[in-house]
Design an enzyme around this catalytic site. Structure first.
Site, short mmCIF file in Angstrom:
data_model
loop_
_atom_site.label_atom_id
_atom_site.label_comp_id
_atom_site.label_asym_id
_atom_site.label_seq_id
_atom_site.Cartn_x
_atom_site.Cartn_y
_atom_site.Cartn_z
N GLU A 137 0.82 -1.21 0.00
CA GLU A 137 0.00 0.00 0.00
C GLU A 137 0.86 1.26 0.00
O GLU A 137 1.61 1.49 0.95
CB GLU A 137 -0.91 0.01 1.24
CG GLU A 137 -1.78 1.26 1.33
CD GLU A 137 -2.60 1.30 2.60
OE1 GLU A 137 -3.58 2.07 2.64
OE2 GLU A 137 -2.28 0.56 3.56
N ASP A 169 -5.82 2.60 -1.52
CA ASP A 169 -6.52 3.42 -0.53
C ASP A 169 -6.81 4.77 -1.16
O ASP A 169 -5.89 5.55 -1.43
CB ASP A 169 -5.66 3.57 0.72
CG ASP A 169 -6.41 4.23 1.87
OD1 ASP A 169 -7.16 5.19 1.61
OD2 ASP A 169 -6.24 3.80 3.03
N GLN A 191 -9.70 0.76 -0.16
CA GLN A 191 -10.09 1.41 1.08
C GLN A 191 -10.45 2.87 0.79
O GLN A 191 -10.12 3.40 -0.27
CB GLN A 191 -8.96 1.35 2.11
CG GLN A 191 -8.61 -0.06 2.55
CD GLN A 191 -7.43 -0.11 3.51
OE1 GLN A 191 -6.50 0.69 3.41
NE2 GLN A 191 -7.45 -1.06 4.43
N GLU A 217 -11.76 2.70 6.11
CA GLU A 217 -10.61 2.93 6.98
C GLU A 217 -10.52 4.42 7.26
O GLU A 217 -9.64 5.12 6.75
CB GLU A 217 -9.31 2.40 6.36
CG GLU A 217 -8.18 2.38 7.38
CD GLU A 217 -6.83 2.04 6.78
OE1 GLU A 217 -6.02 1.39 7.47
OE2 GLU A 217 -6.57 2.43 5.63
#
Length: 252
Positions: free
Chosen positions: A138, A173, A199, A235
């Protein structure tokens, strides 16, 4: 759309098994977490079985957090520690039937760090493959994690190409990508074949996805149109009572 509650942030004031139960009561379809290692796997498994939820992912340990570490796998000279963290994560994930592990890179830079990360990820992918586990990497933004090795999706794709393992994917993300690159719609469309998990959180405050500079109604519709049907990971930092922040989920 279906959604996964990231229990690193949501209901973080509760023990992990209780947070799992809270996510079920709130209507989430799955859960994920950060570092569950201090919680016995038996307690987590019991909560997952009781609720019928699956723990979608967890992270490798960060290392010496008090000393400023935030991951180990790209740190030259720390291969033994990095691989111990990978082994621990795989063992925990297998026990609680978790399909994804985020291997954290750490604070470092340079070509040696890239090569170290690639070799440790090859190790992780080889160890995880017999269990059907996907390894995730990530990119983190430079504002929240200055000095983190992995910062952009292009860099992540280069790492994935060099590792050459079919069970290595990108953790996309939206919060981090928007801060570093923007252009979320086109990035999601282009990167979808490489994405293992998505996310989201509001930008720039990392709160609930009902305000800020990203229109998540649009982003969620794009993801659905592309045929991505796995749960999306919430998240975000609720800044108080998690249950009071969930109106976005009903709207979605």
């Amino acid at each position: 759309m279906s959604f996964s509650a990231n229990l690193g942030f949501l209901w973080a004031d509760r023990p992990l098994p209780e947070a799992i139960r809270a996510a079920k009561a709130a209507g989430f379809d799955a859960v994920e977490c950060h570092w569950p290692y201090d919680v016995p796997t038996e307690a987590v498994t019991a909560a997952l079985q009781e609720t019928g939820l699956r723990m979608l992912g967890l992270n490798t340990r960060r290392g010496d957090v008090a000393g400023g570490e935030n991951g180990l796998s790209a740190l030259p000279g720390r291969e033994e520690d990095a691989r111990a963290a990978i082994d621990e994560a795989i063992a925990y994930a297998v026990t609680i039937n978790t399909p994804n592990i985020h291997v954290m890179a750490g604070f470092t830079e340079g070509r040696d760090a890239h090569e170290t990360f690639v070799e440790n990820l090859r190790y992780a992918c080889e160890k995880a493959a017999p269990y059907g586990i996907t390894i995730l990497i990530e990119p983190l933004n430079r504002y929240d994690a200055p000095g983190y090795f992995l910062t952009t999706t292009d860099q992540a794709l280069a790492v994935i190409a060099d590792v050459g393992a079919s069970n290595l994917k990108l953790m996309f993300d939206c919060y981090h990508v928007q801060l570093m690159e923007g252009d979320l719609t086109h990035r999601i469309e282009a990167l979808l074949p490489s994405i293992g998990h998505i996310q989201f959180a509001s930008v720039p405050d990392r709160g609930a996805p009902d305000h800020g500079e990203v229109n998540y109604t649009h982003i969620f519709s794009i993801i659905a149109r592309l045929g991505y049907d796995a749960p999306l990971g919430a998240e975000y930092k609720p800044g108080g009572d998690t249950d009071a922040t969930l109106s976005w989920m009903n709207d979605a």
